[in-house]
Scaffold this motif. Structure first.
Motif, mmCIF file in Angstrom:
data_model
loop_
_atom_site.group_PDB
_atom_site.id
_atom_site.type_symbol
_atom_site.label_atom_id
_atom_site.label_comp_id
_atom_site.label_asym_id
_atom_site.label_seq_id
_atom_site.Cartn_x
_atom_site.Cartn_y
_atom_site.Cartn_z
ATOM 1 N N HIS A 29 -44.913 5.318 35.363
ATOM 2 C CA HIS A 29 -44.282 4.009 35.175
ATOM 3 C C HIS A 29 -43.318 3.735 36.327
ATOM 4 N N PHE A 30 -43.278 2.463 36.756
ATOM 5 C CA PHE A 30 -42.269 1.990 37.698
ATOM 6 C C PHE A 30 -41.475 0.868 37.024
ATOM 7 N N ILE A 73 -48.049 1.840 35.147
ATOM 8 C CA ILE A 73 -47.572 0.516 34.728
ATOM 9 C C ILE A 73 -46.378 0.126 35.587
ATOM 10 N N ASP A 74 -46.433 -1.068 36.152
ATOM 11 C CA ASP A 74 -45.326 -1.602 36.947
ATOM 12 C C ASP A 74 -44.576 -2.612 36.083
ATOM 13 N N TRP A 75 -43.426 -2.202 35.587
ATOM 14 C CA TRP A 75 -42.663 -3.023 34.640
ATOM 15 C C TRP A 75 -41.796 -4.024 35.395
ATOM 16 N N HIS A 76 -42.167 -5.302 35.294
ATOM 17 C CA HIS A 76 -41.357 -6.378 35.867
ATOM 18 C C HIS A 76 -40.364 -6.917 34.833
ATOM 19 N N ASN A 77 -40.727 -6.811 33.574
ATOM 20 C CA ASN A 77 -39.912 -7.297 32.459
ATOM 21 C C ASN A 77 -40.565 -6.767 31.193
ATOM 22 N N PHE A 78 -40.124 -7.240 30.042
ATOM 23 C CA PHE A 78 -40.757 -6.898 28.771
ATOM 24 C C PHE A 78 -41.473 -8.132 28.231
ATOM 25 N N GLN A 83 -49.690 -4.651 36.240
ATOM 26 C CA GLN A 83 -48.453 -5.413 36.120
ATOM 27 C C GLN A 83 -48.155 -5.673 34.654
ATOM 28 N N ASN A 84 -46.912 -5.439 34.258
ATOM 29 C CA ASN A 84 -46.468 -5.763 32.898
ATOM 30 C C ASN A 84 -45.139 -6.506 32.968
ATOM 31 N N GLN A 92 -56.901 0.424 41.816
ATOM 32 C CA GLN A 92 -57.049 -0.953 41.336
ATOM 33 C C GLN A 92 -55.673 -1.511 40.982
ATOM 34 N N VAL A 93 -55.391 -2.717 41.425
ATOM 35 C CA VAL A 93 -54.138 -3.409 41.124
ATOM 36 C C VAL A 93 -54.475 -4.580 40.201
ATOM 37 N N ILE A 94 -53.949 -4.553 38.989
ATOM 38 C CA ILE A 94 -54.322 -5.533 37.963
ATOM 39 C C ILE A 94 -53.190 -6.516 37.726
#
Length: 464
Positions: free
Chosen positions: A209-210, A171-176, A147-148, A48-50
């Motif tokens: 985590h990415f 968790i795919d970290w795009h930013n904080f 996505q985070n 699942q991609v959220i």
């Protein structure tokens, strides 16, 4: 006396106990079903991609979904449907889109006070919607990729569902999220401090985590002990340079969208006009005023030195809350005659048209300021994929991970610096811009699939 008091409250206490036990039993009986590895093949995982946001404006998560599906995985991509998704998402039989009910527009505001009032109600609605969707509208999956940001309320709901369903969380970290919140409330605001604690504390319970940059990975290791994989953004294959004929055909198509006249197309072909493109979300995280000030100054120099500097056609793509505000400023500047050598057009383009625009342009501009200092604008990656050199806001730590100064782009830290870059690249020796274009083409050769397979693909059991 005590006995009489006990006798009086006993019926009430018994009623509460019965109701409580009934609700608890109902909760246990209706818990989301668990994932069973026996029901799927090891090399065809369900994932699942959220996206607690607009799927169509989350290209990286769409690329994740496509990569998983193309590697024989089964994907449910869950999020809001406010704009068109990539055509391959809809046509791929291994991908299912599960739309979230949109948040009422009345709860969306840029006002700081109203944001504090409406925020808790908006989060409560998102909690209910997300929990119901992940727990009951979808089947249990082997992995959940989130996505985070946003982290509130996504992380805690994702962890809860993963616990109930025996699902692994990535968790795919795009930013904080807390750094973005700080743009509205200030870094010392109690809600920002609480958001930071929440985000880093609950993230520790994820399986993997990415991060989009090495710098972001370092911050996570130092602040929370999380050991992430770096998964740099790379362009997908449909971002490509255009040939001269392709460029001509696309510009005629673009003319119908943006309404600029035929004479400008002729000017682009002859070099008398330069096509500049910028994609913006029209938010405080991207200061469009910088570009506007730079273009005003460029126009002033071009008018005073007529014939020395080419005319600029600037195409600005994207949607966002500040768009109408800046459109009115552009109209005002035109009326005042301050954009005599510049024409600014805005457009919201389909993914393929946007890719073609980058392939047809002479220079890209990135206004991303990075709230955390350790994320990177994906738009620059897309520009490199189309062989488009970039000038961008560079006053943050992660910028050199993507842009090599003087090789594939240039950085700026003020409107004056941006204007000087435009003047030098558009009127100086043609080899300067050609050198940057060559560097952009080289940087764009490594594609999303090349980056994804040995990192995310291997983690999900889909690697070579």
């Amino acid at each position: 006396m005590a006995t009489a008091w006990l006798q009086s409250i006993w019926p009430f206490a018994l009623t509460v106990a019965v109701i409580g036990s009934t609700l608890f039993t109902a909760f246990l009986i209706t818990l989301p079903t668990q994932y069973s590895p026996n029901k799927e093949r090891e090399d065809e995982p369900s994932i699942q991609v959220i996206v607690l946001g607009d799927i169509g404006r989350s290209p990286r998560m769409q690329y994740h979904a496509l990569s998983i599906a193309n590697a024989r995985g089964r994907v449910e991509i869950i999020g809001y449907q406010e704009s068109d998704v990539h055509p391959e998402i809809r046509s791929n039989k291994s991908i299912t889109i599960v739309p979230l009910s949109p948040t009422p527009s009345s709860l969306r505001t840029e006002n700081k006070i109203l944001f504090l009032l409406f925020g808790p109600l908006k989060v409560l609605l998102q909690v209910c919607t997300l929990y119901h969707t992940l727990g009951y509208r979808t089947k249990p999956a082997r992995w959940m990729l989130v996505q985070n940001p946003p982290s509130i309320p996504t992380l805690i709901i994702a962890l809860l569902i993963c616990f109930f369903r025996n699902t692994r969380l990535a968790i795919d970290w795009h930013n904080f999220g807390y750094s973005i919140l700080a743009l509205r409330l200030g870094p010392s605001h109690p809600l920002v401090r609480l958001s930071k604690w929440y985000e880093l504390f609950f993230a520790k319970f994820a399986t993997a985590h990415f991060t989009v940059t090495n710098a972001m990975g370092r911050v996570l290791r130092e602040n929370s002990g999380i050991q992430p994989f770096t998964l740099h953004d790379r362009p997908p294959d449909y971002f490509q340079p255009l040939s001269a004929d392709q460029r001509r055909d696309f510009l005629r198509h673009l003319r119908d969208i943006t309404q600029f006249p035929d004479v400008m197309i002729d000017g682009i072909h002859s070099g008398r006009c330069m096509l500049l493109v910028s994609s913006t979300s029209w938010t405080v995280d991207e200061d469009f005023q910088l570009l506007l000030d730079a273009l005003v100054e460029y126009s002033k120099q071009a008018v005073e030195n007529r014939g020395h500097f080419p005319y600029i056609i600037a195409i600005i793509t994207g949607k966002g809350p500040q768009k109408d505000y800046y459109l009115s400023k552009i109209d005002s500047l035109v009326e005042q005659g301050k954009l005599g050598a510049v024409s600014i057009h805005t457009a919201w383009l389909a993914s393929q048209d946007y890719a073609s625009l980058l392939g047809a342009a002479d220079l890209g501009v990135s206004l991303h300021k990075s709230s955390s200092g350790v994320d990177l604008p994906m738009k620059v990656v897309d520009m490199f994929g189309a062989g488009l050199p970039v000038v961008g806001w560079s006053k943050f730590e992660a910028w050199p991970e993507l842009v090599k100064e003087g090789i594939n782009g240039r950085g700026f830290e003020s409107a004056d610096e941006l204007c000087n870059s435009l003047l030098e690249l558009f009127s100086g020796p043609t080899e300067d811009l050609a050198r940057l274009k060559s560097g952009a083409l080289k940087e764009g050769q490594r594609r999303w699939g090349d980056e994804w397979k040995p990192v995310a693909g291997r983690l999900f059991g889909l690697g070579d």
